[in-house]
Design an enzyme around this catalytic site. Structure first.
Site, PDB file in Angstrom:
ATOM      1  N   LEU A  12      65.329  15.964  -2.693  1.00 42.71           N
ATOM      2  CA  LEU A  12      64.047  16.529  -2.260  1.00 42.71           C
ATOM      3  C   LEU A  12      63.269  15.470  -1.486  1.00 42.71           C
ATOM      4  O   LEU A  12      62.858  14.459  -2.049  1.00 42.71           O
ATOM      5  CB  LEU A  12      63.234  17.007  -3.462  1.00 42.71           C
ATOM      6  CG  LEU A  12      63.943  17.988  -4.403  1.00 42.71           C
ATOM      7  CD1 LEU A  12      62.992  18.457  -5.491  1.00 42.71           C
ATOM      8  CD2 LEU A  12      64.489  19.188  -3.623  1.00 42.71           C
ATOM      9  N   ALA A  13      63.110  15.706  -0.201  1.00 39.50           N
ATOM     10  CA  ALA A  13      62.529  14.668   0.661  1.00 39.50           C
ATOM     11  C   ALA A  13      61.523  15.251   1.649  1.00 39.50           C
ATOM     12  O   ALA A  13      61.396  14.796   2.777  1.00 39.50           O
ATOM     13  CB  ALA A  13      63.648  13.935   1.411  1.00 39.50           C
ATOM     14  N   ALA A  14      60.816  16.281   1.204  1.00 36.25           N
ATOM     15  CA  ALA A  14      59.885  16.943   2.118  1.00 36.25           C
ATOM     16  C   ALA A  14      58.437  16.551   1.880  1.00 36.25           C
ATOM     17  O   ALA A  14      57.561  16.873   2.681  1.00 36.25           O
ATOM     18  CB  ALA A  14      60.038  18.458   1.994  1.00 36.25           C
ATOM     19  N   ARG A  19      49.531   8.877  -0.872  1.00 36.72           N
ATOM     20  CA  ARG A  19      48.987   7.656  -1.461  1.00 36.72           C
ATOM     21  C   ARG A  19      49.511   6.367  -0.821  1.00 36.72           C
ATOM     22  O   ARG A  19      49.015   5.285  -1.078  1.00 36.72           O
ATOM     23  CB  ARG A  19      49.260   7.638  -2.971  1.00 36.72           C
ATOM     24  CG  ARG A  19      48.294   8.519  -3.742  1.00 36.72           C
ATOM     25  CD  ARG A  19      48.725   8.716  -5.167  1.00 36.72           C
ATOM     26  NE  ARG A  19      49.847   9.643  -5.282  1.00 36.72           N
ATOM     27  CZ  ARG A  19      50.477   9.909  -6.414  1.00 36.72           C
ATOM     28  NH1 ARG A  19      50.123   9.311  -7.526  1.00 36.72           N
ATOM     29  NH2 ARG A  19      51.480  10.774  -6.436  1.00 36.72           N
ATOM     30  N   GLN A  76      61.896  22.635   4.834  1.00 38.85           N
ATOM     31  CA  GLN A  76      60.882  23.319   4.023  1.00 38.85           C
ATOM     32  C   GLN A  76      59.590  23.323   4.840  1.00 38.85           C
ATOM     33  O   GLN A  76      58.983  22.268   5.065  1.00 38.85           O
ATOM     34  CB  GLN A  76      60.673  22.580   2.699  1.00 38.85           C
ATOM     35  CG  GLN A  76      59.780  23.326   1.736  1.00 38.85           C
ATOM     36  CD  GLN A  76      59.411  22.488   0.515  1.00 38.85           C
ATOM     37  OE1 GLN A  76      59.582  21.273   0.489  1.00 38.85           O
ATOM     38  NE2 GLN A  76      58.876  23.154  -0.492  1.00 38.85           N
ATOM     39  N   GLY A  81      56.064  23.349  -3.500  1.00 36.93           N
ATOM     40  CA  GLY A  81      56.520  22.853  -4.801  1.00 36.93           C
ATOM     41  C   GLY A  81      58.006  22.530  -4.838  1.00 36.93           C
ATOM     42  O   GLY A  81      58.767  22.903  -3.942  1.00 36.93           O
ATOM     43  N   THR A  82      58.394  21.829  -5.903  1.00 35.15           N
ATOM     44  CA  THR A  82      59.787  21.354  -6.013  1.00 35.15           C
ATOM     45  C   THR A  82      60.778  22.517  -6.163  1.00 35.15           C
ATOM     46  O   THR A  82      61.904  22.442  -5.651  1.00 35.15           O
ATOM     47  CB  THR A  82      59.933  20.400  -7.210  1.00 35.15           C
ATOM     48  OG1 THR A  82      59.291  20.984  -8.357  1.00 35.15           O
ATOM     49  CG2 THR A  82      59.288  19.055  -6.941  1.00 35.15           C
ATOM     50  N   LYS A 321      72.819 -17.880  10.558  1.00 31.35           N
ATOM     51  CA  LYS A 321      72.957 -16.463  10.891  1.00 31.35           C
ATOM     52  C   LYS A 321      74.315 -16.240  11.525  1.00 31.35           C
ATOM     53  O   LYS A 321      74.727 -17.049  12.364  1.00 31.35           O
ATOM     54  CB  LYS A 321      71.854 -16.068  11.873  1.00 31.35           C
ATOM     55  CG  LYS A 321      71.857 -14.600  12.216  1.00 31.35           C
ATOM     56  CD  LYS A 321      71.440 -14.308  13.653  1.00 31.35           C
ATOM     57  CE  LYS A 321      72.518 -14.632  14.638  1.00 31.35           C
ATOM     58  NZ  LYS A 321      72.255 -14.238  16.013  1.00 31.35           N
ATOM     59  N   ASN A 356      71.462 -20.819  20.721  1.00 26.84           N
ATOM     60  CA  ASN A 356      72.438 -19.729  20.877  1.00 26.84           C
ATOM     61  C   ASN A 356      71.916 -18.605  21.758  1.00 26.84           C
ATOM     62  O   ASN A 356      72.648 -17.677  22.057  1.00 26.84           O
ATOM     63  CB  ASN A 356      72.833 -19.180  19.502  1.00 26.84           C
ATOM     64  CG  ASN A 356      71.640 -18.668  18.723  1.00 26.84           C
ATOM     65  OD1 ASN A 356      70.553 -19.224  18.803  1.00 26.84           O
ATOM     66  ND2 ASN A 356      71.831 -17.601  17.984  1.00 26.84           N
TER      67      ASN A 356
HETATM   68  C1  UD1 Z   1      57.892  16.019 -10.598  1.00 28.33           C
HETATM   69  C2  UD1 Z   1      58.192  16.951 -11.795  1.00 28.33           C
HETATM   70  C3  UD1 Z   1      57.752  16.254 -13.080  1.00 28.33           C
HETATM   71  C4  UD1 Z   1      58.432  14.913 -13.211  1.00 28.33           C
HETATM   72  C5  UD1 Z   1      58.189  14.053 -11.962  1.00 28.33           C
HETATM   73  C6  UD1 Z   1      59.052  12.824 -12.019  1.00 28.33           C
HETATM   74  C7  UD1 Z   1      57.927  19.176 -10.914  1.00 28.33           C
HETATM   75  C8  UD1 Z   1      57.098  20.418 -10.918  1.00 28.33           C
HETATM   76  N1  UD1 Z   1      57.495  18.192 -11.644  1.00 28.33           N
HETATM   77  O1  UD1 Z   1      56.479  15.910 -10.521  1.00 28.33           O
HETATM   78  O2  UD1 Z   1      58.067  17.057 -14.207  1.00 28.33           O
HETATM   79  O3  UD1 Z   1      57.966  14.249 -14.353  1.00 28.33           O
HETATM   80  O4  UD1 Z   1      58.541  14.770 -10.774  1.00 28.33           O
HETATM   81  O5  UD1 Z   1      58.742  11.944 -10.967  1.00 28.33           O
HETATM   82  O6  UD1 Z   1      58.950  19.165 -10.285  1.00 28.33           O
HETATM   83  N2  UD1 Z   1      58.920  17.743  -2.791  1.00 28.33           N
HETATM   84  C9  UD1 Z   1      59.389  18.542  -1.780  1.00 28.33           C
HETATM   85  N3  UD1 Z   1      58.732  19.705  -1.511  1.00 28.33           N
HETATM   86  C10 UD1 Z   1      57.643  20.122  -2.198  1.00 28.33           C
HETATM   87  C11 UD1 Z   1      57.170  19.294  -3.244  1.00 28.33           C
HETATM   88  C12 UD1 Z   1      57.838  18.117  -3.518  1.00 28.33           C
HETATM   89  O7  UD1 Z   1      60.382  18.212  -1.124  1.00 28.33           O
HETATM   90  O8  UD1 Z   1      57.115  21.189  -1.887  1.00 28.33           O
HETATM   91  C13 UD1 Z   1      59.629  16.492  -3.101  1.00 28.33           C
HETATM   92  C14 UD1 Z   1      58.810  15.233  -2.907  1.00 28.33           C
HETATM   93  O9  UD1 Z   1      59.009  14.672  -1.600  1.00 28.33           O
HETATM   94  C15 UD1 Z   1      59.359  14.297  -3.966  1.00 28.33           C
HETATM   95  C16 UD1 Z   1      59.856  15.254  -5.074  1.00 28.33           C
HETATM   96  O10 UD1 Z   1      59.981  16.515  -4.474  1.00 28.33           O
HETATM   97  O11 UD1 Z   1      60.464  13.555  -3.487  1.00 28.33           O
HETATM   98  C17 UD1 Z   1      58.901  15.312  -6.278  1.00 28.33           C
HETATM   99  O12 UD1 Z   1      57.660  15.854  -5.884  1.00 28.33           O
HETATM  100  P1  UD1 Z   1      56.281  15.366  -6.501  1.00 28.33           P
HETATM  101  O13 UD1 Z   1      55.195  16.151  -5.902  1.00 28.33           O
HETATM  102  O14 UD1 Z   1      56.188  13.892  -6.440  1.00 28.33           O
HETATM  103  O15 UD1 Z   1      56.444  15.841  -8.036  1.00 28.33           O
HETATM  104  P2  UD1 Z   1      55.691  15.239  -9.271  1.00 28.33           P
HETATM  105  O16 UD1 Z   1      54.310  15.789  -9.319  1.00 28.33           O
HETATM  106  O17 UD1 Z   1      55.838  13.779  -9.288  1.00 28.33           O
END
Ligand code: UD1
Ligand code: MG
Length: 423
Positions: A12-14, A19, A76, A81-82, A321, A356
């Site tokens: 998941l890298a979207a 911060r 995405q 959300g994840t 190097k 060099n």
């Molecule tokens: C998530 C978990 C949480 C866990 C934590 C660990 C969920 C709902 N919660 O929370 O339980 O303890 O990770 O670090 O999954 N991303 C997308 N698309 C989106 C949202 C996120 O690709 O729409 C990617 C982000 O780039 C990131 C990852 O998903 O790499 C996690 O997303 P983030 O928003 O950081 O989730 P947390 O709130 O940390």
């Protein structure tokens, strides 16, 4: 990895990474010389998973520039959300049987063995979802693991949605999961965004599976630091240090002496032979091989592409190097050797440098065996110094030096008698 199961990974890298306060995607920031998302990819690949999909969105071109064609991409459009992120990869999962590992892209120092272990446990225990969890004294911000009286995982509750009691739970969700592909697809159809964030959570899949009577489980990670994520630059530094100390410790366990780990910077993919000593304030970049019984540092800098044989001494304030150094050769002080091949048992005097780069091209310097390069020599590349040659101190060498020759390339000294008498 057991053969009969197909294993796919989704990174998941979207996400935005607000911060970081950066114009760049969080995922392309480097941690110890390598982009966060590239580390996540490599850890997955080293775990033995070849079929890897990245979900990209925010600043997707930057992420693609790093991962190139190593992965397949899905886009995405909105960060919902994840769970929504994983849904975007449906096309790659449909019709497949086996396991899919879902990983948050911002967890770069996870060990490949941990991913492999998660998959193996999931297969052996016949679980439809297996999560990686950790016990944190300060679990703030993470999803909490809810277990029943028997200890079975029931579900995950996010910080924002948790009750006062649930927030006291110290077991947290690492954001790394192994799912059964077919059951994940079914469960994804049932998740909704009815929660405090208004997002589709991948974590809801666990409860859905449990409600449908499907077995789920968890693996508690042994080393808590592995699953730390990068959210801001303070965490970036913390993770960089953890990674650096882990690499240093590996070398020490393999027989290398490091006098002061806190000032030693050894990047990825460095080989160092046993009984070599690394003195303080030394940096060794990636793609370097150092033999046995060498001495490196203090205050030295070994850059990409160096190959040092056994019993080589690189002393203080030396930068090298793309340089090959033969057995028993010494470069003891204040030198720069770039694009160089040096034979065996040669002594490179203090302050010697290779010139060099002429502003356009890099050229090579070749130095033979048993040479003596006097202090403060400038070697203007391309240039070759034959075996057993001797260069007088302070020489600027522009022409090849034959074997056994003495080269003196400096102006003769003139003494003007009484020149500085004032009376
Ligand atoms: C998530 C978990 C949480 C866990 C934590 C660990 C969920 C709902 N919660 O929370 O339980 O303890 O990770 O670090 O999954 N991303 C997308 N698309 C989106 C949202 C996120 O690709 O729409 C990617 C982000 O780039 C990131 C990852 O998903 O790499 C996690 O997303 P983030 O928003 O950081 O989730 P947390 O709130 O940390
Ligand atoms: Mg996060």
């Amino acid at each position: 990895m057991q053969e009969q199961e197909e294993v796919i990974a989704i990174i998941l890298a979207a996400g935005k990474g607000t911060r970081m306060k950066s114009d760049k995607s969080k995922l392309v920031h480097k941690i110890y010389g390598k982009e966060i998302v590239l580390r996540s990819y490599e850890n997955t690949k080293k775990a033995g998973i070849d079929n890897i999909i990245a979900v990209v969105g925010h600043l997707k071109e930057q992420v693609k520039d790093v991962l190139k064609d190593r992965v397949k991409y899905v886009y995405q459009e909105e960060m919902l959300g994840t769970g929504h992120a994983v849904m975007q990869a449906k096309e790659f999962l449909q019709g497949k049987k086996g396991k899919v590992v879902v990983l948050n892209g911002d967890v770069p120092i996870l060990r490949p063995e941990t991913i492999r272990n998660l998959v193996e446990k999931s297969i052996t225990n016949k679980e439809y979802a297996t999560l990686l969890t950790a016990i944190y004294d300060n679990p703030y911000g993470y999803g909490r693991i809810i277990r029943d009286e028997g200890g079975n995982v029931e579900g995950i509750v996010e910080e924002k949605d948790a009750t006062e009691m649930q927030r006291k739970i110290k077991e947290i969700n690492a954001g790394i999961y192994c799912f059964d592909i077919e059951e994940l697809l079914k469960a994804l159809d049932s998740i909704n965004n009815d929660n405090a964030s208004g997002e589709y959570y991948i974590t809801d899949v666990i409860k859905i599976m449990n409600d449908n009577g499907l077995k789920t489980g968890a693996v508690i990670v042994e080393d808590n630091t592995e699953i730390l994520g990068v959210n801001d630059r303070v965490q970036l530094e913390i993770l960089t240090k953890i990674l650096r100390m882990r690499i240093n410790a590996e070398h020490m366990r393999n027989g290398v002496t490091i006098e002061d780990s806190s000032t030693t910077y050894i990047y990825d993919d460095v080989k160092i032979g046993k009984d070599t000593v690394i003195h303080p304030n030394t940096t060794i970049k990636s793609d370097v091989e150092i033999g046995e019984n060498c001495e490196i540092g203090p205050n030295s800098y070994i850059r990409e592409g160096c190959r040092l044989a056994n019993k080589v001494k690189i002393g203080s304030f030396v930068e090298i190097k793309k340089t090959i150094v033969g057995e028993g050769t010494k470069i003891p002080h204040l030198s720069y050797m770039g694009d160089c091949e040096i034979g065996e048992k040669t002594n490179i005097g203090c302050g010697t440098i290779t010139c060099n780069y002429d502003g356009f091209n890099k050229s090579k310097t070749i130095i033979g065996n048993n040479c003596f390069i006097g202090s403060n020599t400038n070697l203007i590349a391309p240039v070759t110094v034959g075996d057993n040659a001797f260069i007088a101190a302070g020489s600027t060498i522009t022409d090849d030096v034959p074997e056994y020759a003495l080269a003196i390339a400096r102006q003769r000294q003139t003494n003007k008698e009484d020149w500085n008498r004032k009376d």
